[in-house]
Design a protein around this motif. Structure first.
Motif, short mmCIF file in Angstrom:
data_model
loop_
_atom_site.label_atom_id
_atom_site.label_comp_id
_atom_site.label_asym_id
_atom_site.label_seq_id
_atom_site.Cartn_x
_atom_site.Cartn_y
_atom_site.Cartn_z
N ARG A 64 0.84 -1.20 0.00
CA ARG A 64 0.00 0.00 0.00
C ARG A 64 0.88 1.26 0.00
O ARG A 64 1.96 1.30 0.58
N GLY A 65 0.37 2.28 -0.67
CA GLY A 65 1.15 3.49 -0.88
C GLY A 65 1.62 4.16 0.38
O GLY A 65 2.71 4.76 0.41
N ALA A 66 0.83 4.08 1.45
CA ALA A 66 1.18 4.75 2.70
C ALA A 66 2.53 4.29 3.22
O ALA A 66 3.24 5.05 3.88
N PRO B 204 7.20 9.55 2.06
CA PRO B 204 6.54 10.52 1.16
C PRO B 204 6.97 10.36 -0.30
O PRO B 204 6.95 11.32 -1.06
N TYR B 205 7.32 9.15 -0.67
CA TYR B 205 7.89 8.93 -2.01
C TYR B 205 6.99 8.07 -2.90
O TYR B 205 7.41 7.62 -3.96
N ALA B 206 5.75 7.83 -2.49
CA ALA B 206 4.84 7.00 -3.29
C ALA B 206 4.39 7.77 -4.54
O ALA B 206 4.38 9.00 -4.57
N ALA B 207 4.01 7.02 -5.54
CA ALA B 207 3.60 7.61 -6.82
C ALA B 207 2.63 6.65 -7.51
O ALA B 207 2.37 5.54 -7.03
N LEU B 208 2.12 7.08 -8.66
CA LEU B 208 1.25 6.22 -9.45
C LEU B 208 2.08 5.09 -10.06
O LEU B 208 3.14 5.34 -10.63
N ARG C 180 -2.16 1.66 -9.59
CA ARG C 180 -2.28 1.80 -8.14
C ARG C 180 -1.32 2.86 -7.64
O ARG C 180 -0.41 3.30 -8.37
N TYR C 181 -1.49 3.25 -6.40
CA TYR C 181 -0.60 4.20 -5.74
C TYR C 181 0.34 3.39 -4.86
O TYR C 181 -0.09 2.62 -4.00
N GLY C 182 1.65 3.52 -5.13
CA GLY C 182 2.59 2.71 -4.37
C GLY C 182 4.03 3.16 -4.60
O GLY C 182 4.30 4.24 -5.13
N SER C 183 4.95 2.30 -4.24
CA SER C 183 6.37 2.61 -4.37
C SER C 183 6.78 2.74 -5.84
O SER C 183 6.36 1.92 -6.68
#
Length: 409
Positions: free
Chosen positions: A248-250, A254-258, A290-293
């Motif tokens: 999961r992106g969380a 603070p470096y997660a992206a699409l 998805r939103y993730g690493s």
């Protein structure tokens, strides 16, 4: 209109809209249909090629993607959920990326430009009616530069992956630029959960997980290598809920992206220059976005689709291609790679999230090795099968190369 495949009325109606927008006069138009892929359809959706034919202008071909008409099949495989995700990407996210780039003076003639996806002519969704449609550019159309879909059973070489890495770098730069310039839109990206872990944990697909993990465990002697054998068996316990939580992106902030979310050989096509060198790449099938690493897309491709040497001796070089492209595009849009996504963060997140390659490998490698169902279900009695031995080699290499990554708890 002529057809060799079944095309729902709502699809035909919207094709007429596209034809009119592209300058085709209805009274001089015929539309021919044919399967848009080798199989033409899958459990989640159907793919049809539509050909606009007129005596007064050049033929135009487009690709139509729409869900099965059978309601039970749509519900069984979460088809509408996936179509809603892909339509969101084509209707809102990719246009926002395009607008941001143009606002900062980046167009398709620029090396820093991200446009590595098919043109979308039309998008429509009515979930209550079970209808959804994407009308996309035909990447195999004779009027455009030719592109090639690689053989999914042949590992991808360095030159192809390097071009893909640069495209993924530019893609991630657009995501970070969106965070800076359109925070309200970026907030919507943050809500994009991992749908792959949902799709593979349905009533129909769930039984494949213990089968695949038992198959993987059989690559290791229970007496000589008990830890690997046990770890692979343990992996099957609530594998997809644990995996969805793990990526999961969380956890990448603070470096997660699409993420593209399903970046593998069958979802990319390549173009070549006059000398046959790899020139460009196009990514399609955005249903799993998805939103993730930022490391997930390229890690999965390199580990599951690339030649072995790419992850063992050329990984840093490929990450450099990603990061250089990321930096160049982000800088043009007012960002700073060093502060937005430090290079060392990619190494940290590889260790944190790289075990996803092993999880996905339990599903992908039986396909790569072309194992028949009977072998997958009972490898013990097929020990001499050359395909199984090939599978064992691939699985042992993957376990070895992901062993240092964080476990999925």
């Amino acid at each position: 209109m002529t057809s060799t495949v079944n095309v729902p009325a709502y699809v035909q109606e919207r094709l007429l809209i596209v034809a009119k927008e592209e300058g085709f006069a209805p009274e001089q138009l015929s539309i021919q249909y044919e399967p848009g892929s080798k199989s033409g359809h899958g459990y989640i959706g159907l793919i049809v090629r539509a050909r606009f034919i007129s005596s007064v202008q050049p033929t135009l071909t487009v690709i139509c993607k729409f869900p099965p008409e059978d309601r039970q099949q749509r519900e069984r495989f979460n088809a509408m959920l996936l179509f809603e995700r892909e339509l969101f990407i084509y209707q809102h996210v990719l246009p926002a990326f395009e607008e941001l780039q143009l606002q900062h003076g980046i167009d398709r003639r620029d090396e820093t430009y991200f446009g590595n996806y098919p043109k979308c002519y039309h998008a429509y969704c009515d979930s209550d009616r079970g209808e959804a449609l994407l009308i996309l550019e035909d990447l195999l159309a004779p009027q455009r530069p030719p592109m090639k879909l690689l053989d999914q059973y042949v590992p991808v070489d360095y030159d192809h992956v390097r071009v893909l890495m640069a495209a993924l770098g530019r893609f991630n730069a657009c995501s970070f630029a969106l965070k800076h310039h359109r925070p309200e839109m970026f907030e919507k990206l943050c809500q994009l959960n991992d749908l792959l872990s949902v799709v593979l944990d349905t009533e129909q697909t769930r039984p494949l997980t213990p089968r695949n993990c038992q198959l993987a465990a059989s690559a290791f002697d229970v007496d000589k290598e008990p830890r690997h054998h046990r770890d692979l068996l343990d992996l099957s316990h609530s594998m997809w809920p644990r995996t969805g939580a793990h990526v999961r992106g969380a956890r990448a902030e603070p470096y997660a992206a699409l993420n593209h979310g399903d970046c593998w050989t069958n979802n990319v096509m390549f173009s070549y220059d006059a000398n046959g060198h790899v020139k460009d790449v196009c990514l399609f099938d955005w249903q799993m976005a998805r939103y993730g690493s930022p490391v997930l897309d390229y890690t999965l491709f390199i580990f599951l689709c690339g030649e072995l040497e790419l992850r063992r001796s050329k990984f840093d070089s490929l990450v450099t291609a990603f990061y250089d492209a990321f930096s160049a595009t982000l800088q043009r849009m007012g960002g700073s790679a060093e502060s937005d996504l430090p290079r060392e963060e990619l190494e940290r997140q590889l260790k944190q999230f790289g075990r996803l390659a092993l999880v996905m490998g339990t599903y992908a490698i039986p396909n790569v090795a072309q194992l028949p169902q009977a072998v997958c279900e009972n490898p013990t009695i097929h020990k001499a099968d050359k395909r199984l031995q090939h599978y064992y080699t691939l699985m042992r290499e993957l376990v070895q190369d992901t062993n240092g990554f964080d476990a999925i708890v």
